[in-house]
Design an enzyme around this catalytic site. Structure first.
Site, PDB file in Angstrom:
ATOM      1  N   ILE A 150       0.839  -1.199   0.000  1.00 38.30           N
ATOM      2  CA  ILE A 150       0.000   0.000   0.000  1.00 38.30           C
ATOM      3  C   ILE A 150       0.875   1.249   0.000  1.00 38.30           C
ATOM      4  O   ILE A 150       0.649   2.192  -0.773  1.00 38.30           O
ATOM      5  CB  ILE A 150      -0.935   0.020   1.223  1.00 38.30           C
ATOM      6  CG1 ILE A 150      -1.894  -1.177   1.175  1.00 38.30           C
ATOM      7  CG2 ILE A 150      -1.730   1.326   1.277  1.00 38.30           C
ATOM      8  CD1 ILE A 150      -2.847  -1.173   0.016  1.00 38.30           C
ATOM      9  N   ASN A 197      12.720  -3.114   0.646  1.00 38.56           N
ATOM     10  CA  ASN A 197      11.519  -2.545   0.033  1.00 38.56           C
ATOM     11  C   ASN A 197      11.703  -1.064  -0.266  1.00 38.56           C
ATOM     12  O   ASN A 197      11.278  -0.563  -1.319  1.00 38.56           O
ATOM     13  CB  ASN A 197      10.309  -2.740   0.954  1.00 38.56           C
ATOM     14  CG  ASN A 197       9.793  -4.168   0.923  1.00 38.56           C
ATOM     15  OD1 ASN A 197      10.194  -4.971   0.085  1.00 38.56           O
ATOM     16  ND2 ASN A 197       8.902  -4.494   1.841  1.00 38.56           N
ATOM     17  N   ILE A 201      -3.930   4.591   7.529  1.00 41.70           N
ATOM     18  CA  ILE A 201      -4.530   3.468   6.802  1.00 41.70           C
ATOM     19  C   ILE A 201      -5.045   2.468   7.827  1.00 41.70           C
ATOM     20  O   ILE A 201      -4.278   1.906   8.610  1.00 41.70           O
ATOM     21  CB  ILE A 201      -3.509   2.792   5.870  1.00 41.70           C
ATOM     22  CG1 ILE A 201      -2.850   3.810   4.941  1.00 41.70           C
ATOM     23  CG2 ILE A 201      -4.184   1.680   5.075  1.00 41.70           C
ATOM     24  CD1 ILE A 201      -3.804   4.561   4.057  1.00 41.70           C
ATOM     25  N   SER A 202      -6.364   2.246   7.816  1.00 41.57           N
ATOM     26  CA  SER A 202      -6.973   1.288   8.728  1.00 41.57           C
ATOM     27  C   SER A 202      -7.537   0.111   7.935  1.00 41.57           C
ATOM     28  O   SER A 202      -7.197  -0.067   6.753  1.00 41.57           O
ATOM     29  CB  SER A 202      -8.069   1.970   9.567  1.00 41.57           C
ATOM     30  OG  SER A 202      -8.508   1.101  10.597  1.00 41.57           O
ATOM     31  N   LYS A 213     -11.055  -4.960   9.419  1.00 40.65           N
ATOM     32  CA  LYS A 213     -10.897  -5.873  10.553  1.00 40.65           C
ATOM     33  C   LYS A 213     -10.944  -5.149  11.899  1.00 40.65           C
ATOM     34  O   LYS A 213     -10.978  -5.792  12.954  1.00 40.65           O
ATOM     35  CB  LYS A 213      -9.594  -6.657  10.405  1.00 40.65           C
ATOM     36  CG  LYS A 213      -9.610  -7.613   9.201  1.00 40.65           C
ATOM     37  CD  LYS A 213      -8.266  -8.249   8.975  1.00 40.65           C
ATOM     38  CE  LYS A 213      -8.337  -9.223   7.806  1.00 40.65           C
ATOM     39  NZ  LYS A 213      -8.691  -8.569   6.537  1.00 40.65           N
ATOM     40  N   LEU A 270      -6.239  -6.812  -3.554  1.00 42.28           N
ATOM     41  CA  LEU A 270      -5.761  -7.867  -4.441  1.00 42.28           C
ATOM     42  C   LEU A 270      -4.272  -7.687  -4.735  1.00 42.28           C
ATOM     43  O   LEU A 270      -3.836  -6.625  -5.152  1.00 42.28           O
ATOM     44  CB  LEU A 270      -6.537  -7.845  -5.758  1.00 42.28           C
ATOM     45  CG  LEU A 270      -7.967  -8.372  -5.717  1.00 42.28           C
ATOM     46  CD1 LEU A 270      -8.690  -8.049  -7.007  1.00 42.28           C
ATOM     47  CD2 LEU A 270      -7.990  -9.867  -5.470  1.00 42.28           C
ATOM     48  N   GLY A 271      -3.507  -8.743  -4.509  1.00 37.87           N
ATOM     49  CA  GLY A 271      -2.095  -8.724  -4.866  1.00 37.87           C
ATOM     50  C   GLY A 271      -1.177  -8.097  -3.847  1.00 37.87           C
ATOM     51  O   GLY A 271       0.035  -8.049  -4.050  1.00 37.87           O
ATOM     52  N   THR A 307      -9.565 -21.700   3.623  1.00 39.75           N
ATOM     53  CA  THR A 307      -9.895 -21.997   5.019  1.00 39.75           C
ATOM     54  C   THR A 307     -11.293 -22.580   5.183  1.00 39.75           C
ATOM     55  O   THR A 307     -11.496 -23.542   5.924  1.00 39.75           O
ATOM     56  CB  THR A 307      -9.770 -20.724   5.872  1.00 39.75           C
ATOM     57  OG1 THR A 307     -10.578 -19.689   5.312  1.00 39.75           O
ATOM     58  CG2 THR A 307      -8.324 -20.263   5.935  1.00 39.75           C
TER      59      THR A 307
END
Length: 622
Positions: free
Chosen positions: A305, A330, A417-418, A421, A460-461, A483
């Site tokens: 992100i 990174n 950024i949250s 969840k 995604l990804g 799962t």
């Protein structure tokens, strides 16, 4: 000077051979014209015409060669000759024929009027034969190798009969190194059904895909409609993935416009293509208005992100972009990418931990960021269940330290950024993110900094997400692990999520929890099955799906809002605002101080401590 140099680079033996063949073509065209004029009878040709033919022939040769040089007929690569080269031949031969007419009238060596027309026709035809014969022989040789060669050929179906398909077919036709053999083309336009594109039959619309795969023994399908919208793309690919063929696609329309379409640029069809909705769009002007010309910091800037945030922010011309990350590999990767793509960007890359109070103080005092995107966090749910104290230290205490530094040094806007969840969390990662949201909303009430949070679901990804895991499992031959057959998740591409984060930041007034509209939830089982099919395998036969049971802290479904938060819309229909929940701020700050000291002891019951701060946190029992 450069033109002469380029000309000299062409092999002289090839130029000499072409010149000799062109001279022969002029001689043959001249004689054939007069021979045809007098009905193929040499005896019928008057002697004075033969004499004039001999007189003008040297001049005709010289004039023709001159115009062939002017129209660059000795500089083209004739193995790739196309319509452009044919147009040049037409102009060159027309000029040469016109010059011959003028010469005949000026010198008095007039020929029959039909001679001039016939001469141009024969000269054009012979010149084309000379120039295009090499390409024709290459095509014939390619077809012969395709039919009788020993190397195995891959039978291909092309979806789309437009410009992109034509480019792909041309490359396959010309190259001796591509082992693809296009057997048929599919296109939804009824008017082209039954016709040929570069000799390949257009056999019907999308309803013929499955039958044509069987009929022509297709191994691979190339989706060559770059202009197709996401819904059309999904509908066609949904059919293709059931055939068991390998799927590849042309990246997009702009590659076609830039002439950047080739077999080597074909991409694997991604699971994103089956989401079935158009990419989310944002108001670029609004984002540019508040990011452009600002000093912007991204914590966790090397993550999936964070790095995408850096890419999109760099496009909006910040005064300075500061990338902060604890993991140097990174950070180095995104640094090199941005330096290469935006050489004028004022970029600083810093290695630091958000848990280090003095380091945060030093960085904020030195660089004075105006906008901070806080993406640094531990986010992997099962790993954090095994190391809950680390989740608390990094997510809660790290966020708290960055928030304190932003408040002290008067950052204008702070965007955290949250995650979905954080809503009624059942795992420690989600619970820590809920505490982070509470920190944001508490500090916003007493600070000049506009603190906001942006909450969204699975990307995604992204690192640690389910798609890369499935791809690795498929590459290893399976099994693909899911799962629970009923587990569902909200999904969005990284680019879409980050675009909405930037847009939400532009809307911020302070204290909001922005909730991104993730569209319809997707069953993880469907994702696994589709990804197996897109890879050209059959579910249950080639690749098995194995159910492993829910992992610690995992829910069957995620929620984007708590019941008491409500929902308020913004100008962008994909971004909503959850109403702040009132909390006892004094008690909350006291709990944070206690938590800071307690977690340093590496306790075994940190979950119970967090539950006292987040009443909606209900850890799942093993």
């Amino acid at each position: 000077m450069k033109k002469n140099t380029d000309f000299l680079k062409i092999p002289m033996n090839r130029i000499i051979a072409l010149v000799l063949m062109d001279i022969m073509a002029v001689v043959v065209a001249s004689f054939a014209s007069i021979y045809l004029r007098f009905e193929f009878s040499f005896k019928e040709i008057p002697a004075h015409y033969l004499e004039r033919y001999e007189n003008i022939l040297p001049f005709t040769i010289a004039i023709t060669l001159f115009f062939f040089v002017v129209w660059k007929l000795y500089r083209s690569v004739w193995r790739y000759a196309s319509a452009t080269e044919m147009i040049n031949i037409a102009f060159a031969t027309s000029c040469a024929a016109a010059a011959q007419v003028i010469l005949c009238y000026v010198t008095g060596w007039k020929m029959p009027r039909s001679y001039y027309v016939l001469y141009w026709f024969f000269l054009f035809a012979l010149t084309c034969c000379i120039r295009f014969s090499y390409r024709i022989m290459r095509i014939m040789n390619s077809k012969r190798n395709s039919m009788f060669g020993t190397a195995p050929r891959v039978n291909v179906m092309v979806i789309g009969a437009g410009a992109a398909a034509d480019v792909i077919l041309k490359e396959i036709e010309m190259s001796q190194y591509i082992n693809l053999r296009v057997r048929c083309i599919i296109d939804d336009q009824p008017g082209c059904h039954g016709k040929l594109l570069r000799g390949i039959p257009i056999v019907g619309g999308r309803d013929r895909i499955v039958d044509a795969v069987q009929e022509y023994g297709i191994d691979e399908i190339i989706f060559a409609i770059p202009s197709a919208n996401r819904q059309v793309r999904k509908e066609i690919l949904d059919i293709c993935k059931e055939t068991g063929c390998k799927l590849r696609a042309i990246p997009g329309t702009y590659q076609l416009l830039n002439g950047d379409v080739s077999v080597s640029k074909l991409q694997e069809v991604e699971i994103e293509d089956l989401l079935g909705r158009e990419p989310i769009k944002i108001n670029i002007d609004e984002v540019m208005g508040y990011v452009g010309g600002k000093v912007v910091m991204v914590t966790g800037g090397g993550g999936s992100i964070g790095s995408e945030l850096c890419r999109q922010i760099a496009e909006h011309q910040p005064r300075q972009l500061i990338i902060l990350d604890i993991y140097e590999n990174n950070a180095y990767d995104i640094q090199q990418e941005l330096v290469r793509k935006y050489p004028e960007l004022n970029l600083e890359v810093l290695i630091a931990s958000v848990r280090n109070t003095n380091r945060m103080e030093q960085i904020f005092s030195t660089y004075r960021p105006e906008i901070v995107y806080h993406a640094a966090a531990h986010k992997h749910v099962p790993l954090m269940e095994d190391s809950p104290n680390e989740a608390v230290k990094n997510n809660i205490l790290g966020t708290w330290k960055v928030v304190q530094a932003a408040d002290k040094w008067k950052v204008k806007r702070f965007v955290m950024i949250s995650t979905d969840k954080a809503v009624n969390p059942t795992n420690i990662m989600g619970a820590t993110k809920r505490v982070c949201e509470m920190i944001i909303q508490t500090y916003n009430k007493h600070s000049r900094t506009e603190f906001v949070a942006v909450r969204f679901g699975n990307v995604l990804g992204s690192n640690g997400s389910v798609i890369p895991l499935f791809k690795h499992q498929i590459a290893a031959g399976g099994p693909v692990t899911v799962t629970d057959p009923n587990i569902i998740r909200y999904f969005m591409t990284i680019q879409e999520a980050v675009s909405l984060v930037l847009q939400a930041g532009a809307y911020a007034k302070g204290g909001e929890i922005f909730v991104l509209d993730m569209g319809e939830p997707v069953k993880i089982l469907d994702l696994a099955q589709n990804l197996i099919k897109l890879s050209g395998y059959k579910v249950g036969e080639d690749i098995e799906i194995r159910f492993t049971g829910l992992r610690p802290g995992e829910k069957l479904y995620e929620e984007m809002l708590m019941a008491e938060e409500g929902m308020k819309d913004t100008a962008n229909k994909m971004i909503h605002i959850g109403q702040p929940i009132e909390i006892d701020e004094e008690r909350f700050m006291r709990q944070l101080e206690e938590l800071k000291d307690y977690v340093a002891l590496e306790p075994d019951d940190i979950r119970e401590h967090i539950r006292r701060i987040v009443p909606t946190y209900l850890p799942k029992q093993d």
